[in-house]
Motif scaffolding. Structure first.
Motif, PDB file in Angstrom:
ATOM      1  N   ALA A  62      31.150  12.817 -63.997  1.00  0.00           N
ATOM      2  CA  ALA A  62      30.906  13.133 -62.580  1.00  0.00           C
ATOM      3  C   ALA A  62      29.703  12.345 -62.066  1.00  0.00           C
ATOM      4  O   ALA A  62      29.737  11.785 -60.963  1.00  0.00           O
ATOM      5  CB  ALA A  62      30.676  14.635 -62.413  1.00  0.00           C
ATOM      6  N   GLY A  63      28.656  12.287 -62.870  1.00  0.00           N
ATOM      7  CA  GLY A  63      27.449  11.562 -62.467  1.00  0.00           C
ATOM      8  C   GLY A  63      27.733  10.084 -62.223  1.00  0.00           C
ATOM      9  O   GLY A  63      27.343   9.528 -61.192  1.00  0.00           O
ATOM     10  N   LEU A  64      28.440   9.462 -63.162  1.00  0.00           N
ATOM     11  CA  LEU A  64      28.729   8.023 -63.032  1.00  0.00           C
ATOM     12  C   LEU A  64      29.655   7.757 -61.848  1.00  0.00           C
ATOM     13  O   LEU A  64      29.485   6.790 -61.105  1.00  0.00           O
ATOM     14  CB  LEU A  64      29.342   7.487 -64.331  1.00  0.00           C
ATOM     15  CG  LEU A  64      28.402   7.463 -65.542  1.00  0.00           C
ATOM     16  CD1 LEU A  64      29.130   6.971 -66.786  1.00  0.00           C
ATOM     17  CD2 LEU A  64      27.170   6.589 -65.266  1.00  0.00           C
ATOM     18  N   LEU A  65      30.640   8.661 -61.670  1.00  0.00           N
ATOM     19  CA  LEU A  65      31.592   8.508 -60.566  1.00  0.00           C
ATOM     20  C   LEU A  65      30.869   8.572 -59.214  1.00  0.00           C
ATOM     21  O   LEU A  65      31.099   7.743 -58.328  1.00  0.00           O
ATOM     22  CB  LEU A  65      32.629   9.634 -60.662  1.00  0.00           C
ATOM     23  CG  LEU A  65      34.035   9.329 -60.162  1.00  0.00           C
ATOM     24  CD1 LEU A  65      34.661   8.215 -60.982  1.00  0.00           C
ATOM     25  CD2 LEU A  65      34.903  10.587 -60.278  1.00  0.00           C
ATOM     26  N   LEU A  66      29.961   9.551 -59.084  1.00  0.00           N
ATOM     27  CA  LEU A  66      29.211   9.695 -57.841  1.00  0.00           C
ATOM     28  C   LEU A  66      28.260   8.521 -57.630  1.00  0.00           C
ATOM     29  O   LEU A  66      27.884   8.206 -56.499  1.00  0.00           O
ATOM     30  CB  LEU A  66      28.427  11.009 -57.849  1.00  0.00           C
ATOM     31  CG  LEU A  66      29.280  12.265 -57.650  1.00  0.00           C
ATOM     32  CD1 LEU A  66      28.543  13.498 -58.140  1.00  0.00           C
ATOM     33  CD2 LEU A  66      29.647  12.420 -56.174  1.00  0.00           C
ATOM     34  N   ARG A  67      27.861   7.867 -58.719  1.00  0.00           N
ATOM     35  CA  ARG A  67      26.968   6.710 -58.623  1.00  0.00           C
ATOM     36  C   ARG A  67      27.679   5.460 -58.111  1.00  0.00           C
ATOM     37  O   ARG A  67      27.016   4.496 -57.716  1.00  0.00           O
ATOM     38  CB  ARG A  67      26.332   6.424 -59.986  1.00  0.00           C
ATOM     39  CG  ARG A  67      25.155   7.337 -60.258  1.00  0.00           C
ATOM     40  CD  ARG A  67      24.457   7.059 -61.553  1.00  0.00           C
ATOM     41  NE  ARG A  67      23.202   7.810 -61.584  1.00  0.00           N
ATOM     42  CZ  ARG A  67      22.050   7.362 -61.075  1.00  0.00           C
ATOM     43  NH1 ARG A  67      21.979   6.167 -60.556  1.00  0.00           N
ATOM     44  NH2 ARG A  67      20.975   8.118 -61.093  1.00  0.00           N
ATOM     45  N   LEU A  68      29.020   5.484 -58.130  1.00  0.00           N
ATOM     46  CA  LEU A  68      29.775   4.334 -57.612  1.00  0.00           C
ATOM     47  C   LEU A  68      29.367   4.023 -56.174  1.00  0.00           C
ATOM     48  O   LEU A  68      29.343   2.858 -55.766  1.00  0.00           O
ATOM     49  CB  LEU A  68      31.280   4.612 -57.678  1.00  0.00           C
ATOM     50  CG  LEU A  68      31.933   4.506 -59.068  1.00  0.00           C
ATOM     51  CD1 LEU A  68      33.376   4.944 -59.006  1.00  0.00           C
ATOM     52  CD2 LEU A  68      31.828   3.077 -59.591  1.00  0.00           C
ATOM     53  N   ALA A  69      29.018   5.076 -55.413  1.00  0.00           N
ATOM     54  CA  ALA A  69      28.640   4.885 -54.013  1.00  0.00           C
ATOM     55  C   ALA A  69      27.369   4.044 -53.884  1.00  0.00           C
ATOM     56  O   ALA A  69      27.110   3.472 -52.827  1.00  0.00           O
ATOM     57  CB  ALA A  69      28.449   6.239 -53.327  1.00  0.00           C
TER      58      ALA A  69
END
Ligand SMILES: [Zn+2]
Length: 260
Positions: free
Chosen positions: A138-145
């Motif tokens: 979840a953390g890495l996915l949200l960091r895509l932004a």
């Protein structure tokens, strides 16, 4: 920062409270070995009665029912309302700190995970690897932004967090479980490298002070273990709130998404 009405803070509180509610239900079901998704209904631990939506409103239901089951009068375990209250307050604090921004969404999204790990580690002394990896995902996915550098920072935080705890486990010859190291993969992915250090520092300080107080009060002995996971989660939340300011104070640049 924009001027926000009290209504937004109330909304943030209930958003956080529902995260806390979800985490508590998921933790109970994971500990009991039942599915936490799908059609599984929430039930009273005492009488097994299926709970109605009005019994499941975060914080308010607990207050309205005065902490007892509507059907059998059994005490409702404090962990769910406590999780709801803590996540609700943190979510409101994130709004105060970050305003209505992506940083607010980012930090709030960590709450169900932090609450989940806090509950399972407190109650069973166990960090569920699958949930720690989900936290990291979840953390890495949200960091895509934030672009490639933001994702890289999350990966660096995850690696550093894991390596730090793993080194302690190695040096202490296994007096600490690997669960905490895996938990730091999740926390590190959210925090990024600099704030992972802040989270670890705060978590270890809080855990150490608490252990000393409990030792002095003779609530624990030297041999009994105080779970570290909840303190790492608390350190993570504190670092989200104040880590950016602290980094600035040290004269370092604050990495995305902690810039405000
Ligand atoms: Zn009941």
């Amino acid at each position: 920062m924009v001027e926000l009405g009290p209504l937004l803070f109330i909304l943030a509180f209930f958003l956080g409270a529902s995260f806390g509610s979800f985490a508590c239900a998921a933790a109970s079901r994971t500990e009991a070995g039942v599915k936490w998704w799908g059609r599984e209904r929430s039930r009273c631990d005492g009488c097994g009665a299926v709970l109605a939506p009005r019994d499941l409103v975060p914080v308010l239901s607990f207050l309205a029912l005065r902490g007892r089951c509507r059907f059998c009068g059994a005490r409702i375990p404090l962990r769910c309302p406590a999780s709801e209250l803590a996540c609700g307050l943190l979510c409101a604090l994130f709004l105060w700190r970050f305003g209505a921004s992506y940083s607010f969404i980012f930090s709030s999204a960590s709450l169900p995970f932090l609450a989940f790990h806090t509950i399972t580690d407190t109650e069973t002394g166990y960090i569920y690897d699958s949930w720690a990896f989900a936290t990291a995902g979840a953390g890495l996915l949200l960091r895509l932004a934030g672009g490639f550098s933001a994702v890289l920072d999350g990966a660096a935080g995850a690696a550093a967090g894991f390596a730090f705890i793993y080194a302690i486990i190695f040096l202490s010859r296994g007096r600490m479980g690997t669960g905490d190291a895996v938990l730091m993969i999740g926390i590190g992915a959210f925090m990024g490298l600099k704030l992972t250090a802040a989270a670890l520092y705060t978590g270890f300080m809080a855990g150490g002070v608490t252990a000393l107080v409990l030792l002095a009060a003779k609530k624990v002995t030297r041999k009994s273990a105080v779970p570290l996971g909840p303190f790492l989660c608390a350190g993570c939340a504190a670092a989200m709130l104040f880590g950016g300011k602290f980094t600035e104070y040290l004269g370092l640049t604050v990495p995305w998404p902690w810039t405000v």
